[in-house]
Scaffold this motif. Structure first.
Motif, mmCIF file in Angstrom:
data_model
loop_
_atom_site.group_PDB
_atom_site.id
_atom_site.type_symbol
_atom_site.label_atom_id
_atom_site.label_comp_id
_atom_site.label_asym_id
_atom_site.label_seq_id
_atom_site.Cartn_x
_atom_site.Cartn_y
_atom_site.Cartn_z
ATOM 1 N N TYR A 38 0.827 -1.214 0.000
ATOM 2 C CA TYR A 38 0.000 0.000 0.000
ATOM 3 C C TYR A 38 0.860 1.263 0.000
ATOM 4 N N GLU A 39 1.923 1.270 0.786
ATOM 5 C CA GLU A 39 2.776 2.461 0.822
ATOM 6 C C GLU A 39 3.494 2.671 -0.508
ATOM 7 N N MET A 40 3.739 1.598 -1.229
ATOM 8 C CA MET A 40 4.352 1.727 -2.541
ATOM 9 C C MET A 40 3.343 2.159 -3.599
ATOM 10 N N LEU A 41 2.081 1.734 -3.452
ATOM 11 C CA LEU A 41 1.102 1.916 -4.521
ATOM 12 C C LEU A 41 0.059 2.998 -4.241
ATOM 13 N N GLY A 42 -0.258 3.238 -2.974
ATOM 14 C CA GLY A 42 -1.284 4.234 -2.652
ATOM 15 C C GLY A 42 -2.687 3.776 -2.989
ATOM 16 N N SER A 43 -2.840 2.505 -3.290
ATOM 17 C CA SER A 43 -4.133 1.937 -3.680
ATOM 18 C C SER A 43 -4.322 0.608 -2.967
ATOM 19 N N ASP A 46 -4.955 -2.266 -5.570
ATOM 20 C CA ASP A 46 -3.737 -2.732 -6.220
ATOM 21 C C ASP A 46 -2.831 -3.461 -5.233
ATOM 22 N N ALA A 47 -2.834 -3.021 -3.978
ATOM 23 C CA ALA A 47 -2.049 -3.706 -2.961
ATOM 24 C C ALA A 47 -2.564 -5.131 -2.757
ATOM 25 N N GLU A 48 -3.877 -5.305 -2.759
ATOM 26 C CA GLU A 48 -4.451 -6.649 -2.624
ATOM 27 C C GLU A 48 -4.071 -7.515 -3.823
ATOM 28 N N ASP A 49 -4.077 -6.932 -5.012
ATOM 29 C CA ASP A 49 -3.676 -7.689 -6.203
ATOM 30 C C ASP A 49 -2.204 -8.097 -6.107
ATOM 31 N N ALA A 50 -1.369 -7.175 -5.604
ATOM 32 C CA ALA A 50 0.055 -7.490 -5.440
ATOM 33 C C ALA A 50 0.238 -8.628 -4.437
ATOM 34 N N LEU A 51 -0.588 -8.646 -3.380
ATOM 35 C CA LEU A 51 -0.500 -9.728 -2.396
ATOM 36 C C LEU A 51 -0.948 -11.059 -3.001
ATOM 37 N N GLN A 52 -1.967 -11.017 -3.844
ATOM 38 C CA GLN A 52 -2.403 -12.246 -4.492
ATOM 39 C C GLN A 52 -1.284 -12.805 -5.375
ATOM 40 N N GLU A 53 -0.604 -11.907 -6.095
ATOM 41 C CA GLU A 53 0.507 -12.335 -6.933
ATOM 42 C C GLU A 53 1.675 -12.834 -6.077
ATOM 43 N N THR A 54 1.863 -12.213 -4.915
ATOM 44 C CA THR A 54 2.902 -12.662 -3.989
ATOM 45 C C THR A 54 2.613 -14.087 -3.519
ATOM 46 N N THR A 78 7.580 -6.678 -2.809
ATOM 47 C CA THR A 78 8.187 -5.472 -3.368
ATOM 48 C C THR A 78 8.271 -5.567 -4.885
ATOM 49 N N ARG A 79 8.715 -6.697 -5.382
ATOM 50 C CA ARG A 79 8.827 -6.861 -6.834
ATOM 51 C C ARG A 79 7.470 -6.781 -7.514
ATOM 52 N N ARG A 80 6.479 -7.444 -6.932
ATOM 53 C CA ARG A 80 5.141 -7.403 -7.528
ATOM 54 C C ARG A 80 4.578 -5.979 -7.480
ATOM 55 N N SER A 81 4.838 -5.258 -6.394
ATOM 56 C CA SER A 81 4.359 -3.884 -6.278
ATOM 57 C C SER A 81 5.070 -2.968 -7.265
ATOM 58 N N LEU A 82 6.363 -3.179 -7.454
ATOM 59 C CA LEU A 82 7.107 -2.380 -8.431
ATOM 60 C C LEU A 82 6.537 -2.559 -9.827
ATOM 61 N N ASP A 83 6.225 -3.799 -10.184
ATOM 62 C CA ASP A 83 5.622 -4.059 -11.495
ATOM 63 C C ASP A 83 4.315 -3.288 -11.649
ATOM 64 N N ARG A 84 3.496 -3.325 -10.609
ATOM 65 C CA ARG A 84 2.206 -2.635 -10.662
ATOM 66 C C ARG A 84 2.381 -1.118 -10.662
ATOM 67 N N LEU A 85 3.350 -0.632 -9.918
ATOM 68 C CA LEU A 85 3.578 0.809 -9.841
ATOM 69 C C LEU A 85 3.922 1.362 -11.216
ATOM 70 N N ARG A 86 4.680 0.622 -11.973
ATOM 71 C CA ARG A 86 5.067 1.079 -13.315
ATOM 72 C C ARG A 86 3.869 1.106 -14.257
ATOM 73 N N THR A 87 2.985 0.135 -14.144
ATOM 74 C CA THR A 87 1.802 0.128 -15.004
ATOM 75 C C THR A 87 0.773 1.163 -14.539
ATOM 76 N N MET A 88 0.741 1.442 -13.221
ATOM 77 C CA MET A 88 -0.193 2.438 -12.701
ATOM 78 C C MET A 88 0.109 3.836 -13.226
ATOM 79 N N LYS A 89 1.363 4.088 -13.593
ATOM 80 C CA LYS A 89 1.734 5.408 -14.099
ATOM 81 C C LYS A 89 0.896 5.784 -15.302
ATOM 82 N N ARG A 90 0.651 4.828 -16.177
ATOM 83 C CA ARG A 90 -0.165 5.108 -17.359
ATOM 84 C C ARG A 90 -1.614 5.373 -16.970
#
Length: 311
Positions: A38-43, A46-54, A78-90
């Motif tokens: 959540y602190e990485m994504l602000g959402s 998306d944090a729940e999705d990152a946890l599911q991928e984790t 962290t890796r899953r959140s980084l991937d999502r953070l990059r796609t969230m930019k768009r």
């Protein structure tokens, strides 16, 4: 994170005792992993999705080669959140109006942990939005969770020397933009109570008294609810917009104090229906930032508390 290399992963989830061990470890650290994401994504979504991928990655890990379950789980998250953070930019570039972090209803014990409450405050989360994805990940892991540099390096795919440079750059950037002083929940609550009174009475002078001259109002409607398309700056502009807007709307406005992201905030109701959440940034006992989240898609986490932790 004492791992220095990736462990071997299988193609099928583990069975029997190893699955139980994987499940137990994941559940034991789930609140921590959510807080990191959540602190990485602000959402929260998306944090729940990152946890599911984790989790999907974690159940394929050979646990016999993992010395520190907590550390390795944080690395994966962290890796899953980084991937999502990059796609969230768009997504954010196409977002209608200002983008604000998703507010979370939190328990009183989050507010009692000063470091945790500051790290998830709306004010600091907005500062983190100005960092690059890698800078944000490094800052969160180092400054919030006190992870060692070599462990962060393994999580973000950089050398420890590079991570040190990134951490210094991110810390300098954040320090220049974060609130200058730590404000207690009591001080924030007092300022909010003053704002609450003048908001409900639509007292223009009262608003000017509680707002700092340089106050900034950001409202997030996500293109679904009406909101200012750009931040509004200056006490006079903000106060007049609030008072005039309420006058034109001709609605019954009410509010209640709550705890959002570890800090006092206001829930706003229009004609008895929840309309949004207002978080604030306080400096010298006056409001320097007003953050109004109206987007209904971001109001799903204010009905029940979300557990957060640094441990």
């Amino acid at each position: 994170m004492n791992e220095r290399r990736d462990v071997t992963t299988g193609t099928e989830p583990p069975a029997g005792g190893q699955m139980e061990q994987a499940t137990e470890a994941f559940l034991a650290h789930r609140n921590l992993l959510f807080t990191v994401a959540y602190e990485m994504l602000g959402s929260a979504a998306d944090a729940e999705d990152a946890l599911q991928e984790t989790w999907l990655r974690w159940v394929k890990v050979d646990l016999g080669q993992v010395r520190d379950h907590r550390a390795y789980l944080v690395r994966i998250a962290t890796r899953r959140s980084l991937d999502r953070l990059r796609t969230m930019k768009r997504r954010k570039e196409a977002y209608v109006g200002p983008w604000l972090p998703e507010p979370l209803l939190t328990a009183p014990d989050v507010a009692e942990d000063v470091e945790l409450a500051e790290s998830v405050s709306m004010a600091l989360m907005l500062v983190l939005e100005t960092l690059s994805p890698t800078e944000r990940a490094v800052f969160v892991l180092r400054e919030v969770f006190d992870v060692e540099y070599d462990e962060i390096a393994a999580a973000v795919g950089k050398t420890p020397a590079n991570v040190r440079q990134i951490a210094h750059r991110a810390r300098t950037h954040v320090d220049a933009r974060r609130p200058r002083q730590t404000v207690s929940p009591t001080q924030t609550r007092e300022a909010l109570e003053s704002f609450q009174r003048v908001l409900e009475t639509r007292d223009l002078q009262g608003l000017l008294d509680v707002l700092a001259p340089e106050v900034v109002l950001m409202s997030d409607g996500g293109g679904v609810k009406q909101a200012a398309p750009r931040p509004i700056t200056g006490a006079d502009n903000v106060a007049r917009m609030i008072v005039n807007g309420l006058g034109k709307a001709q609605v019954t406005l009410s509010s209640e104090l709550t705890m959002v992201n570890g800090n006092p905030a206001l829930l706003l109701y229009v004609d008895g229906e929840i309309d949004g959440v207002i978080a604030v940034r306080i400096e010298d006992a006056r409001i320097t930032g007003l953050y109004y989240v109206r987007n209904p898609q971001k109001l799903t986490r204010i009905a029940s508390e979300t557990p957060l932790t640094l441990n």
